[in-house]
Design a protein around this motif. Structure first.
Motif, PDB file in Angstrom:
ATOM      1  N   HIS A   1      89.061 -14.932  29.555  1.00  0.00           N
ATOM      2  CA  HIS A   1      88.382 -14.346  30.703  1.00  0.00           C
ATOM      3  C   HIS A   1      89.432 -13.729  31.618  1.00  0.00           C
ATOM      4  O   HIS A   1      90.303 -14.436  32.126  1.00  0.00           O
ATOM      5  CB  HIS A   1      87.571 -15.393  31.467  1.00  0.00           C
ATOM      6  CG  HIS A   1      86.874 -14.850  32.680  1.00  0.00           C
ATOM      7  ND1 HIS A   1      85.723 -14.115  32.586  1.00  0.00           N
ATOM      8  CD2 HIS A   1      87.178 -14.916  33.996  1.00  0.00           C
ATOM      9  CE1 HIS A   1      85.331 -13.761  33.800  1.00  0.00           C
ATOM     10  NE2 HIS A   1      86.203 -14.226  34.669  1.00  0.00           N
ATOM     11  N   ASP A   2      89.346 -12.419  31.823  1.00  0.00           N
ATOM     12  CA  ASP A   2      90.311 -11.694  32.644  1.00  0.00           C
ATOM     13  C   ASP A   2      89.928 -11.812  34.121  1.00  0.00           C
ATOM     14  O   ASP A   2      88.803 -12.188  34.473  1.00  0.00           O
ATOM     15  CB  ASP A   2      90.339 -10.223  32.215  1.00  0.00           C
ATOM     16  CG  ASP A   2      91.567  -9.485  32.736  1.00  0.00           C
ATOM     17  OD1 ASP A   2      92.437 -10.137  33.340  1.00  0.00           O
ATOM     18  OD2 ASP A   2      91.637  -8.257  32.540  1.00  0.00           O
ATOM     19  N   ALA A   3      90.854 -11.435  34.992  1.00  0.00           N
ATOM     20  CA  ALA A   3      90.617 -11.473  36.436  1.00  0.00           C
ATOM     21  C   ALA A   3      89.463 -10.552  36.825  1.00  0.00           C
ATOM     22  O   ALA A   3      89.189  -9.543  36.160  1.00  0.00           O
ATOM     23  CB  ALA A   3      91.890 -11.048  37.168  1.00  0.00           C
ATOM     24  N   SER A   4      88.788 -10.878  37.908  1.00  0.00           N
ATOM     25  CA  SER A   4      87.635 -10.103  38.380  1.00  0.00           C
ATOM     26  C   SER A   4      88.057  -8.705  38.809  1.00  0.00           C
ATOM     27  O   SER A   4      89.132  -8.506  39.381  1.00  0.00           O
ATOM     28  CB  SER A   4      86.968 -10.821  39.546  1.00  0.00           C
ATOM     29  OG  SER A   4      86.486 -12.085  39.154  1.00  0.00           O
ATOM     30  N   LEU A   5      87.177  -7.741  38.557  1.00  0.00           N
ATOM     31  CA  LEU A   5      87.423  -6.354  38.953  1.00  0.00           C
ATOM     32  C   LEU A   5      87.214  -6.158  40.446  1.00  0.00           C
ATOM     33  O   LEU A   5      87.899  -5.346  41.079  1.00  0.00           O
ATOM     34  CB  LEU A   5      86.496  -5.411  38.172  1.00  0.00           C
ATOM     35  CG  LEU A   5      86.613  -5.452  36.643  1.00  0.00           C
ATOM     36  CD1 LEU A   5      85.555  -4.554  36.019  1.00  0.00           C
ATOM     37  CD2 LEU A   5      88.009  -5.026  36.197  1.00  0.00           C
ATOM     38  N   VAL A   6      86.236  -6.867  41.006  1.00  0.00           N
ATOM     39  CA  VAL A   6      85.886  -6.758  42.428  1.00  0.00           C
ATOM     40  C   VAL A   6      85.621  -8.168  42.966  1.00  0.00           C
ATOM     41  O   VAL A   6      85.446  -9.107  42.184  1.00  0.00           O
ATOM     42  CB  VAL A   6      84.630  -5.872  42.639  1.00  0.00           C
ATOM     43  CG1 VAL A   6      84.853  -4.456  42.126  1.00  0.00           C
ATOM     44  CG2 VAL A   6      83.399  -6.493  41.962  1.00  0.00           C
TER      45      VAL A   6
END
Length: 369
Positions: A289-294
């Motif tokens: 799970h990658d970091a949030s975009l917003v």
């Protein structure tokens, strides 16, 4: 104009608890539509092993409690994956669901894998649309009295946007239905080195298109093949591989046609809840799970699948992009975050096509809960 309920993540006391407001919103989606003792399929994504962005069980608990308060009988459900992973069959899928906390006492609802042990339990639903005449809907979802779709909104490498449309269209399909969405006309080509001659593909082929040759290897009678992809499901060694040949536009249109088959068979007994939290570039099927975009935004609910996804995309795209994320250029409010991370996938295709098929409308009004 469709109503889209909005639960912000701001809370100052117990009366404004996000969990309680999600529960109230759920009841608004159910009231007048849910009947006592209705079997309610709560379509969720249990998350792939290694992923932590899926909707947290505590939120699902409050949604299930709302269903139970109104007399419904909720069960949590999803379908087996086309690719090989930890949700490829019902045994591994259930263990993954429990591993991620989707079990008693965390959530007071049983877990049922909707398309059976190996993903071959489905009902054919007639749609008569551009790509499909019939679609293969997972049996437990098709047979449920009410469908409540609970979606973690995120990006997707092929669809651009992973919202309710994808959760219904791809997520409610049997494994062979998923294959037909991903690939052009499917003709199996068994890998002779991987084939172990187990005959599973031969036994389960409904068209007698597969047989074992003199060397005990699977072969195909192309003229008999009906492109059902059942052989992909039963091959234990991946000697019959998955086809990923659909373009993004074609995949999205086929996904929408599957969503059409699921929703229209429910006759109005369906609702959609979108979580705009931990909005990652990639699907929860990824084993990371990658970091949030917003920044986290809130939770949306609607009876309109088009409106809830359009509102989700608008809220994400209108938010400021986070610097420590997969975004390349679209950091300013109003810039298309999903197009930035997946420029090859024009996400608006699915919303436009769903609108064209009469599944909903793009105009909406936000109603804060």
């Amino acid at each position: 104009m469709a109503e889209v309920y909005f639960v912000s993540l701001r809370a100052k006391d117990e009366k404004s608890s996000v969990l309680e407001r999600v529960k109230r919103m759920t009841k608004k989606l159910l009231e007048g539509r849910l009947e006592k003792d209705d079997l309610v399929a709560v379509k969720v994504h249990f998350g792939e092993r290694g992923n932590h962005g899926f909707i947290k069980p505590v939120f699902v608990r409050y949604i299930v409690e709302a269903i139970r308060d109104l007399g419904g009988k909720a069960f949590l459900t999803d379908t087996n994956t086309l690719y090989t992973g930890f949700r490829h069959n019902a045994f591994d899928h259930l263990e993954t669901a429990y591993f991620h906390g989707f079990s008693y006492p965390s959530v007071p609802a049983p877990v049922i894998i909707a398309d059976g042990l190996r993903g071959s339990d489905f009902k054919e639903v007639e749609v008569n649309l551009k790509h499909f005449k019939t679609v293969k809907v997972a049996s437990a979802i098709h047979e449920a009295d009410f469908l409540l779709v609970v979606t973690h909104v995120k990006g997707h490498i092929e669809a651009g946007l992973g919202g309710s449309i994808k959760n219904v269209g791809m997520g409610c399909a049997s494994r062979s239905g998923k294959q037909l969405q991903h690939g052009e006309t499917f003709i199996p080509s068994p890998d002779q080195e991987k084939c172990i001659g187990c005959r599973r593909c031969v036994v389960h082929c409904p068209a007698e298109a597969l047989y074992l040759d003199a060397n005990g290897k699977a072969r195909v009678l192309v003229e008999n093949c009906i492109s059902c992809a059942e052989c992909v499901i039963y091959c234990p060694t991946e000697a019959i591989g998955i086809s990923w040949s659909s373009s993004s536009v074609t995949l999205q249109e086929r996904m929408v046609e599957y969503a059409y088959g699921v929703i229209t068979s429910k006759k109005g007994k369906v609702g959609f809840i979108n979580f705009l939290t931990e909005i990652s570039p990639d699907c929860d099927c990824a084993p990371w799970h990658d970091a949030s975009l917003v920044p986290d935004i809130g939770v949306l609910g609607s009876h309109d699948i088009v409106a809830v996804d359009q509102a989700s995309a608008d809220l994400v795209n209108n938010a400021p992009g986070l610097s420590n994320s997969g975004l390349k250029k679209a950091h300013q409010p109003g810039q298309d975050k999903f197009k930035d991370v997946h420029p090859q996938a024009l996400w608006q295709t699915q919303i436009d096509y769903a609108c064209a098929l009469g599944l909903g409308e793009k105009k909406y009004s936000l109603v804060e809960i």
